[in-house]
Design a protein around this motif. Structure first.
Motif, mmCIF file in Angstrom:
data_model
loop_
_atom_site.group_PDB
_atom_site.id
_atom_site.type_symbol
_atom_site.label_atom_id
_atom_site.label_comp_id
_atom_site.label_asym_id
_atom_site.label_seq_id
_atom_site.Cartn_x
_atom_site.Cartn_y
_atom_site.Cartn_z
ATOM 1 N N TYR A 1 26.707 53.652 -46.404
ATOM 2 C CA TYR A 1 27.566 54.024 -45.285
ATOM 3 C C TYR A 1 27.033 53.538 -43.934
ATOM 4 O O TYR A 1 27.815 53.141 -43.077
ATOM 5 N N GLY A 2 25.735 53.603 -43.747
ATOM 6 C CA GLY A 2 25.191 53.352 -42.417
ATOM 7 C C GLY A 2 25.521 54.524 -41.508
ATOM 8 O O GLY A 2 26.290 55.425 -41.886
ATOM 9 N N GLU A 3 24.962 54.523 -40.331
ATOM 10 C CA GLU A 3 25.156 55.665 -39.434
ATOM 11 C C GLU A 3 26.622 55.833 -39.028
ATOM 12 O O GLU A 3 27.149 56.943 -38.988
ATOM 13 N N ARG A 4 27.300 54.731 -38.708
ATOM 14 C CA ARG A 4 28.708 54.859 -38.309
ATOM 15 C C ARG A 4 29.548 55.352 -39.474
ATOM 16 O O ARG A 4 30.443 56.189 -39.308
ATOM 17 N N GLY A 5 29.268 54.834 -40.669
ATOM 18 C CA GLY A 5 30.026 55.272 -41.835
ATOM 19 C C GLY A 5 29.856 56.756 -42.109
ATOM 20 O O GLY A 5 30.817 57.455 -42.421
ATOM 21 N N GLY B 1 31.407 51.695 -47.496
ATOM 22 C CA GLY B 1 30.671 51.604 -46.251
ATOM 23 C C GLY B 1 31.312 50.636 -45.272
ATOM 24 O O GLY B 1 31.437 50.923 -44.078
ATOM 25 N N ALA B 2 31.717 49.463 -45.769
ATOM 26 C CA ALA B 2 32.336 48.464 -44.899
ATOM 27 C C ALA B 2 33.629 48.989 -44.280
ATOM 28 O O ALA B 2 33.897 48.795 -43.087
ATOM 29 N N ILE B 3 34.433 49.656 -45.080
ATOM 30 C CA ILE B 3 35.703 50.186 -44.577
ATOM 31 C C ILE B 3 35.472 51.258 -43.513
ATOM 32 O O ILE B 3 36.111 51.261 -42.457
ATOM 33 N N LEU B 4 34.544 52.180 -43.779
ATOM 34 C CA LEU B 4 34.307 53.248 -42.812
ATOM 35 C C LEU B 4 33.726 52.712 -41.513
ATOM 36 O O LEU B 4 34.093 53.165 -40.421
ATOM 37 N N ARG B 5 32.821 51.745 -41.604
ATOM 38 C CA ARG B 5 32.185 51.222 -40.393
ATOM 39 C C ARG B 5 33.177 50.456 -39.519
ATOM 40 O O ARG B 5 33.080 50.473 -38.298
ATOM 41 N N ILE B 6 34.134 49.770 -40.160
ATOM 42 C CA ILE B 6 35.073 48.956 -39.383
ATOM 43 C C ILE B 6 36.364 49.709 -39.055
ATOM 44 O O ILE B 6 36.814 49.737 -37.910
#
Length: 202
Positions: free
Chosen positions: A54-58, A128-133
């Motif tokens: 996810y990363g922090e933004r995710g 993760g990519a979807i949530l971050r973007i």
């Protein structure tokens, strides 16, 4: 721009898939995974694997989704068999980069060797990519009639189980012994669908 539709080769279109056009503010149209497997119950704290995915933004944008068949609330985890993406958002590129990063992540590495964690890394990276973007506000959940898993029909809860193939927009058969035989799906097939499947080139 018109959405880019990504789909697995075992997809059958049964009706006009109008939801794939996406609402104006949506950047990604998705379906949740069928079963949780490596996913996290919504009440659980993300482990190293999912924190890396996810990363922090995710993590900040996360919201609960219900698994398609088990109806279990989990952290965002989407099925990669059918996606509608706004090309200009760059989600497909970010997905590729996220998969590479997750493969090399020390936080995720300890789990990658454990069964399904490596197998479904591509879907964790996708989430993760979807949530971050896109963020929570840019994710559009397609209805149950999209990416419906014919091979899991028997496990679908009775309250939501489709009674006819005419209720579905796109179907995934997953196993060659189910395609294109409508009787194998154990879902009623109207004459329209039977005729269309009979004409299909397999």
């Amino acid at each position: 721009a018109a959405p880019l539709v990504w789909l697995d080769a075992d997809t059958v279109f049964l009706r006009e898939p109008s939801e794939l056009r996406l609402p104006p503010k949506a950047l990604a149209g998705v379906r949740p995974v069928h079963h949780r497997l490596i996913g996290l119950p919504w009440t659980a704290e993300p482990d190293g694997y999912w924190r890396a995915a996810y990363g922090e933004r995710g993590l900040a944008e996360a919201f609960p989704v219900l698994t398609a068949i088990d109806r279990e609330p989990i952290w965002p985890y989407f099925n990669a068999g059918l996606l509608a993406l706004r090309p200009e958002a760059g989600i497909a590129r970010a997905w590729r980069e996220a998969a590479a990063a997750l493969t090399g992540s020390a936080k995720a590495g300890v789990l990658l060797a454990r069964g399904h964690y490596g197998t479904f890394l591509h879907q964790a990276a996708l989430a993760g990519a979807i949530l971050r973007i896109a963020g929570a506000g840019g994710v559009f959940e397609l209805s149950l009639g999209y990416n419906y898993p014919a091979h899991m029909h028997g496990g679908c809860p009775e309250a939501i189980k489709p009674r006819s193939l005419d209720e579905l927009y796109t179907l995934r058969y997953d196993r060659w012994d189910l395609a294109p035989d409508p009787d194998a799906y154990r879902i009623e097939a109207t004459p329209r669908v039977r005729e269309a499947l009979a004409r299909a080139a397999w």
